[in-house]
Design an enzyme around this catalytic site. Structure first.
Site, PDB file in Angstrom:
ATOM      1  CD  GLU A  81      -1.076   0.253   3.755  1.00 15.79           C
ATOM      2  OE1 GLU A  81      -1.458   1.377   4.130  1.00 15.79           O
ATOM      3  OE2 GLU A  81      -1.391  -0.809   4.312  1.00 15.79           O
ATOM      4  NE  ARG A 122       3.134  -7.922   4.295  1.00 13.28           N
ATOM      5  CZ  ARG A 122       1.881  -7.753   3.932  1.00 13.28           C
ATOM      6  NH1 ARG A 122       1.475  -8.152   2.751  1.00 13.28           N
ATOM      7  NH2 ARG A 122       1.017  -7.178   4.749  1.00 13.28           N
ATOM      8  CD  GLU A 131      -6.565  -5.416  12.137  1.00 15.86           C
ATOM      9  OE1 GLU A 131      -5.402  -5.250  11.723  1.00 15.86           O
ATOM     10  OE2 GLU A 131      -7.030  -6.529  12.417  1.00 15.86           O
TER      11      GLU A 131
END
Length: 439
Positions: free
Chosen positions: A239, A392, A284
């Protein structure tokens, strides 16, 4: 070395991923940043100038001369001022800002012990933009242009296989730390915190080759490969933290809520349906979007902030996430660096509210995060900025290599499930880490 602002165009069929990996691995460029965004890869090689910020000192280098000094205030403002002090012309800056920058925004400086690098930006001597139809070179000299042309169109080489990596051992007491956070949340101290764990690799990594293999097996929003100072990293970002385009539109893309992906059509669909109906994951995500909306509103023109593509599912390598997009029009009294500061660190890598969750991260996460949950940046002189979230990724510095992953902890969290989620996220990187060839 001499340089020029001349554009050189190479029209040829190119595999962009293989090409930028060859440029990085060639040894021709001591420092570099590779940044992928939709439709193109950018290779920024060799520093004409750079800005290095740590907890004690600011170092600004231009054309071989370095000035150093103490600094005060907010890191993003310091970086903005330092960039403005350089004769950049049309040149862009590339680099990274680390998680620990947020300590100065949220009054957590007391947690920063010892010298910690906060940010590293470079202004490249040569910049290569690569797509499938060819490449454009800006800067460099004729020898650079010839070498780059050869590297871009060289015969492809086989990608080496990955080294085995154990991600299933809880070496940092992650489950216990999650349980401690759940107790604090139930006491009303905060709503959500993202706790992470570090996985030491125990071998030297070929970072460019790991980038290439990992990118072939991932579907990131953005990807990056860098070697700046003593740090190497390659990652597949899920993102954007922040972008500010030429029209002043500020965008962020909060992701929160995770399930495994890539285990077969039936299992992936079942995981998606579970993700979309899980109250814990929906809560969340919703609170993350609400926080991102408030942060954009703090730097946007009144009434321009809005949410689109709310709670869609986006596939990112070995995981799938709930995702939304939040936008607003940057106010005239705010800069692109203000927008990045308002949105950093990403709510999906810190927590809610940010001040309490950041304090918790410093207390419970252990060692400094550094680049993990910070951002890799591209900054243009006209005010355009794009900062992609670092999650990541594989990292290497000081003779050590490691991975890191986290999970969002709320009152309904289970330590075992959050540990499983970190394993799912590490699965986007760990299977593709290539060991360096022995000499």
């Amino acid at each position: 070395m001499s340089t020029t602002d001349e554009y050189v165009r190479i029209d040829a069929a190119v595999d962009p991923l293989a090409a930028v990996t060859r440029l990085a691995a060639s040894g021709r460029f001591e420092e570099y940043v590779v940044y992928e965004r939709p439709g193109e890869w950018i290779f920024a090689g060799e520093s004409l100038g750079k800005i290095e910020l740590d907890t004690h000192e600011l170092r600004v280098t231009w054309d071989g001369a370095t000035r150093t000094g103490e600094w005060s205030g907010r890191p993003m403002a310091v970086l903005e001022e330092a960039l403005q002090s350089l004769p950049l012309g049309p040149r862009r800056a590339f680099g990274w800002v680390g998680f620990e920058c947020c300590a100065y925004t949220f009054g957590a400086e007391a947690h920063l012990q010892g010298g910690i690098e906060l940010a590293h930006l470079m202004i490249p001597r040569v910049e290569v933009t690569v797509s499938e139809s060819g490449a454009t070179i800006v800067g460099g000299d004729s020898s650079d242009h010839d070498a780059i042309r050869d590297l871009l169109t060289a015969p492809d080489a086989a990608v080496r296989t990955a080294a085995p990596t154990d991600i299933g051992t809880d070496a940092t007491g992650y489950r216990d730390r999650v349980a401690a956070a759940v107790d604090e949340i139930k006491q009303g101290r905060y709503q959500k915190v993202i706790l992470s764990r570090k996985v030491e690799l125990g071998f030297e990594v070929d970072v460019p080759e790991s980038y290439r293999l990992g990118r072939e097996n991932n579907t990131p929003a953005r990807s990056f490969l860098l070697r700046l100072g003593g740090l190497e990293a390659a990652g597949f970002s899920p993102e954007l933290v922040a972008s500010v385009d030429e029209l002043g539109v500020v965008t962020t893309e909060p992701l929160a809520g995770t399930r495994a992906f890539g285990r077969g059509d039936a299992e992936d669909l079942a995981a998606r349906m579970d993700l979309e109906s899980d109250p814990k994951e929906i809560v969340e995500h919703a609170v993350s979007v609400r926080t991102s909306m408030a942060e954009i509103e703090s730097v946007a023109e009144a009434g321009t902030s809005h949410v689109s593509d709310f709670m869609s599912v986006r596939e990112r390598g070995s995981v799938q996430h709930l995702a939304s997009t939040v936008r607003g029009q940057l106010a005239s009294n705010h800069s692109h660096w203000d927008a990045l500061e308002a949105l950093s660190p990403s709510v999906t890598a810190s927590g809610i509210p940010k001040d309490a969750s950041i304090d918790t991260i410093f207390r419970l996460d252990g060692a400094p995060r550094g680049l993990y949950s910070g951002a890799v940046l591209v900054v243009s002189p006209g005010g355009n900025l794009e900062a992609t979230l670092v999650l990541r990724a594989v990292y290497q510095a000081g003779g050590q290599a490691w991975l890191r992953a986290g999970a969002g902890v709320i009152g309904q969290s289970s330590p075992d499930r959050e540990f499983e989620e970190t394993c799912e996220k590490l699965g986007s990187v760990a299977p593709y880490v290539v060991a360096a060839a022995r000499s």
